[in-house]
Design a protein around this motif. Structure first.
Motif, PDB file in Angstrom:
ATOM      1  N   VAL A  13       0.838  -1.206   0.000  1.00 61.55           N
ATOM      2  CA  VAL A  13       0.000   0.000   0.000  1.00 61.55           C
ATOM      3  C   VAL A  13       0.873   1.257   0.000  1.00 61.55           C
ATOM      4  O   VAL A  13       0.650   2.195  -0.775  1.00 61.55           O
ATOM      5  N   GLN A  14       1.908   1.230   0.839  1.00 60.75           N
ATOM      6  CA  GLN A  14       2.787   2.408   0.926  1.00 60.75           C
ATOM      7  C   GLN A  14       3.592   2.599  -0.357  1.00 60.75           C
ATOM      8  O   GLN A  14       3.968   3.712  -0.720  1.00 60.75           O
ATOM      9  N   HIS A  15       3.861   1.488  -1.031  1.00 56.72           N
ATOM     10  CA  HIS A  15       4.596   1.583  -2.285  1.00 56.72           C
ATOM     11  C   HIS A  15       3.751   2.233  -3.376  1.00 56.72           C
ATOM     12  O   HIS A  15       4.228   3.042  -4.170  1.00 56.72           O
ATOM     13  N   VAL A  16       2.459   1.879  -3.386  1.00 55.46           N
ATOM     14  CA  VAL A  16       1.553   2.457  -4.394  1.00 55.46           C
ATOM     15  C   VAL A  16       1.284   3.925  -4.098  1.00 55.46           C
ATOM     16  O   VAL A  16       1.281   4.768  -4.991  1.00 55.46           O
ATOM     17  N   GLU A 127      -7.826   6.841  -3.344  1.00 59.55           N
ATOM     18  CA  GLU A 127      -6.682   7.144  -4.194  1.00 59.55           C
ATOM     19  C   GLU A 127      -5.851   5.894  -4.433  1.00 59.55           C
ATOM     20  O   GLU A 127      -5.409   5.630  -5.548  1.00 59.55           O
ATOM     21  N   PHE A 128      -5.667   5.119  -3.381  1.00 61.00           N
ATOM     22  CA  PHE A 128      -4.951   3.847  -3.516  1.00 61.00           C
ATOM     23  C   PHE A 128      -5.671   2.941  -4.511  1.00 61.00           C
ATOM     24  O   PHE A 128      -5.050   2.354  -5.407  1.00 61.00           O
TER      25      PHE A 128
ATOM     26  N   ALA B 117     -10.269  18.313  -8.736  1.00 61.84           N
ATOM     27  CA  ALA B 117     -11.208  19.114  -7.934  1.00 61.84           C
ATOM     28  C   ALA B 117     -12.589  18.472  -7.959  1.00 61.84           C
ATOM     29  O   ALA B 117     -13.240  18.323  -6.911  1.00 61.84           O
ATOM     30  N   SER B 118     -13.023  18.064  -9.137  1.00 61.98           N
ATOM     31  CA  SER B 118     -14.348  17.452  -9.259  1.00 61.98           C
ATOM     32  C   SER B 118     -14.414  16.128  -8.511  1.00 61.98           C
ATOM     33  O   SER B 118     -15.448  15.770  -7.938  1.00 61.98           O
ATOM     34  N   PHE B 119     -13.303  15.380  -8.546  1.00 63.10           N
ATOM     35  CA  PHE B 119     -13.258  14.139  -7.793  1.00 63.10           C
ATOM     36  C   PHE B 119     -13.547  14.399  -6.316  1.00 63.10           C
ATOM     37  O   PHE B 119     -14.266  13.656  -5.661  1.00 63.10           O
ATOM     38  N   PHE B 125     -18.906  11.983  -9.525  1.00 56.67           N
ATOM     39  CA  PHE B 125     -17.811  12.137 -10.491  1.00 56.67           C
ATOM     40  C   PHE B 125     -16.741  11.077 -10.236  1.00 56.67           C
ATOM     41  O   PHE B 125     -16.221  10.464 -11.166  1.00 56.67           O
ATOM     42  N   ARG B 126     -16.445  10.864  -8.963  1.00 56.05           N
ATOM     43  CA  ARG B 126     -15.482   9.810  -8.612  1.00 56.05           C
ATOM     44  C   ARG B 126     -15.918   8.471  -9.167  1.00 56.05           C
ATOM     45  O   ARG B 126     -15.141   7.735  -9.763  1.00 56.05           O
TER      46      ARG B 126
END
Lengths: 196, 196
Positions: A13-16, A127-128, B117-119, B125-126
């Motif tokens: 996870v930290q790598h990504v 995000e991950f 920003a939209s995310f 949107f996400r």
DNA sequence: CCCATTTCTTGCCATATGCTAAGCGCAAGC
DNA sequence: GCTTGCGCTTAGCATATGGCAAGAAATGGG
């Protein structure tokens, strides 16, 4: 069952997505351990993929039966990879492929429900997740390019360089269909290869 | 310049993720129109992809130069598709490929910054973004499978069935490298094809 | 330990595709 | 109108891969 160690998952996870160790631990809190025996199926055609697994130890492959009934290997998965049908998992549609353990495996997995919850609660998890999908896309694209540009022998050479585990555990016919050739051809390629 | 119509983009968003028309309009608010002339580049190797375009009209292709300097077409993009280097766009790394307009094109595009920003602002949107990436992954996977299972002739047949526009506008050598064969072979395949 | 099955190799021949080069038609520019 | 370059086709030959079949080697189950 001995308690499995989550370190490899946390490091992945930290790598990504670089973050503190504490944050990473929080992200993977919902992941549960699982052992999958040799030849056992992680997913079958027609079933909606409901879990996302991270491989700690072992080797798996995904495959489909094409129109002529031939078994075609679509991917190999080893340590630190996510064997799953992304399309089925995220779009909630029946899987078109099978995923099967080639050797005994140990994984950390999370259910679709828990993953959705984590998506909502933790921006970092989102995000991950996105980066992880993008990385899968990149791997697939690289493989696509190798199909367009390289000979079967070059692809075989690249495979044994990058994943010795596949070579040692997967039968030749599965490697062959993964490379887009027949087992007969791969056997010949391998013979030529030894000479060099 | 005549005001371009956003309807096709709005319909596309609703197709990927069902939602009200008002919500869809809100999602695409940040998209701006752009015209790209024939042969113009949308993206070049070494540059970080900074915009995500949705094609309203026209045809583009992405390509790379391989180790021997050969021009290899990696994808064709026509109406309702997103020509971009996903890896470069989302991971903020230099692109490995070029994207070029084959015909005059009209697009709606959004910058990386506005998309981020939209995310953050809109959960829908996400979700749209994630499903969109998953769909790209599915398309690539399907193409990978066709490389593993089908002959060049079958791939050619599938291409002309699914995208007449490519056939009519792209030169044969670009179609050939997209299919993973030489222009000579494609010319022969085409000849055999007419007989049937 | 034995049998059955699977895995892998090899030979023979057919087919698909690549490589090189030549030639034709067409369009752009001088 | 001529030249030039590009796109496409075609030919001849070389190479890569497939299909089939036989047999050897390894593996697994009783």
């Amino acid at each position: 069952m001995a308690q499995m160690n989550k370190d490899s998952l946390i490091q992945f996870v930290q790598h990504v997505l670089p973050m503190s160790g504490g944050k990473a631990e929080q992200l993977v809190e919902k992941f549960e351990p699982r052992k999958i025996g040799r030849n056992e199926y992680l997913l079958k055609e027609g079933v909606v993929c409901n879990e996302s697994h991270f491989i700690v130890e072992g080797l798996m492959r995904s495959f489909i039966y094409d129109l002529e009934g031939r078994d075609v290997t679509t991917a190999f998965y080893s340590r630190a990879m996510f064997p799953s049908d992304l399309l089925s998992f995220f779009k909630r549609v029946p899987s078109k492929e099978y995923i099967q353990a080639i050797t005994d495996c140990e994984t950390w997995y999370i259910s679709y429900k828990d993953m959705q919850a984590s998506f909502h609660e933790m921006p970092e998890f989102r995000e991950f997740g996105r980066l992880n999908i993008i990385n899968q896309y990149g791997i697939l694209k690289q493989r696509m390019l190798s199909m367009l540009q390289e000979t079967a022998e070059q692809r075989y050479s690249a495979l044994i360089d990058s994943n010795q585990e596949v070579l040692q555990n997967a039968p030749l016919k599965h490697i062959a269909s993964y490379l887009g050739i027949t087992d007969t051809s791969l056997s010949r390629i391998r013979k030529d290869f030894i000479k060099k």
